[in-house]
Design an enzyme around this catalytic site. Structure first.
Site, PDB file in Angstrom:
ATOM      1  N   GLU A  40       0.727  -1.219  -0.052  1.00 11.94           N
ATOM      2  CA  GLU A  40       0.011   0.109  -0.097  1.00 11.94           C
ATOM      3  C   GLU A  40       1.060   1.315  -0.113  1.00 11.94           C
ATOM      4  OE1 GLU A  40      -3.965   1.626   2.523  1.00 11.94           O
ATOM      5  OE2 GLU A  40      -2.332   0.511   3.536  1.00 11.94           O
ATOM      6  N   LYS A 120     -10.099   0.516  -1.821  1.00 12.33           N
ATOM      7  CA  LYS A 120     -10.145   0.200  -0.444  1.00 12.33           C
ATOM      8  C   LYS A 120     -11.516   0.595   0.122  1.00 12.33           C
ATOM      9  CE  LYS A 120      -7.460   0.791   3.756  1.00 12.33           C
ATOM     10  NZ  LYS A 120      -6.230   1.502   4.345  1.00 12.33           N
ATOM     11  N   CYS A 160      -4.902  -3.628   3.395  1.00 14.72           N
ATOM     12  CA  CYS A 160      -4.712  -3.135   4.766  1.00 14.72           C
ATOM     13  C   CYS A 160      -5.880  -3.339   5.943  1.00 14.72           C
ATOM     14  CB  CYS A 160      -3.987  -1.711   4.992  1.00 14.72           C
ATOM     15  SG  CYS A 160      -3.016  -1.230   6.305  1.00 14.72           S
TER      16      CYS A 160
END
Length: 279
Positions: A40, A120, A160
């Site tokens: 990321e 995301k 994440c």
């Protein structure tokens, strides 16, 4: 299939980060890797959250010159040059909301064509009185789970903080209760904080692998950055039984592993938990 989770310690210098990403992709290919994944924010760990706005790109797949999207162009060109699949960590793409970007994971095949884009969904927020983060100040959340096929595998994308939401991973494997198509591999590019990573990183990754009986590749940021932030690192590849196949604790480098598809089939056959699902 041989894979590489690339660990970086990205800086506020985009050109330097691109050069380091390209270096590690070339090194992965030299090691015989067929699929490599960047972390990321591989392209920028800025001095402040809003630095992402200055480098946000239009979605190159919608048309337009590559000169306006150098990050996307680099990923596609490098994948084609090396003949590997590249999971491009995340990069900022322009959003519909003003002063917001999408934290997008773009994937490119060995021919350089984009295979998938995932934005995301879950935006990280944390405040323990010493550290404070709120991605919602700059990011616009994505809406849809995304999977794609590559190297004969069904691969699910997450980023994440997403790993704290197991329902996302179930959604990628079960489009309907009576039509399961499990993912074989989940990618989790991350920039986990040192504090939360030390407590939960390996625990959560291994849980996602075990409960979905799938491999997990988790390339991470891993070190102390120029902005003062320290990321946990420990880039990992994990097998469907929860065994850690490779781990790089800190600093730049590669976590290399070979995905044994016979192992995947054996785990699912011996413990058919995915077929026992009722909810």
């Amino acid at each position: 299939m041989k894979v590489a989770a690339i660990q970086m310690v990205s800086t506020p210098d985009v050109a330097e980060n691109i050069a380091r990403a390209r270096h590690w992709l070339h090194e992965a290919a030299a090691q015989g890797v067929q699929l490599a994944a960047l972390p990321e924010y591989f392209c920028l760990m800025g001095m402040k959250d809003s630095d992402k706005l200055a480098i946000a790109e239009p979605d190159l797949s919608a048309g337009g010159p590559a000169a306006e999207a150098p990050l996307q162009a680099m990923l596609g060109e490098t994948a084609a040059r090396l003949g590997i699949t590249v999971i491009g960590g995340t990069l900022p793409l322009r959003a519909a909301m003003p002063e917001r970007v999408r934290n997008a994971c773009c994937v490119y095949g060995p021919d350089g064509q984009r295979l998938a884009r995932y934005d995301k969904i879950h935006l990280f927020r944390f405040d323990n009185g010493r550290e404070s983060y709120d991605e919602g100040r700059v990011l616009e959340a994505g809406e849809q789970p995304v999977t794609f096929k590559a190297q004969g595998l069904k691969i699910g994308l997450s980023v994440c903080y997403d790993m704290r939401f197991p329902e996302l991973y179930r959604a990628m494997s079960f489009t309907s209760p009576d039509q399961p198509e499990p993912c074989d591999l989940f990618a989790v590019p991350a920039a986990f904080t040192y504090t939360t990573g030390q407590a939960h990183w390996e625990l959560l990754l291994r849980a996602r692998a075990v409960e979905n009986q799938a491999f997990v590749i988790a390339p991470a940021q891993g070190g102390t950055h120029q902005n003062g932030r320290r990321t946990w690192g420990h880039s990992m590849v994990i097998d469907p039984w929860g065994e850690v196949l490779a781990c790089l604790p800190e600093g730049e480098g590669l976590a290399l592993a070979t995905l044994d598809l016979e192992r995947l089939r054996a785990v699912r056959q011996q413990l058919p938990a995915l077929r026992h699902r009722r909810m």
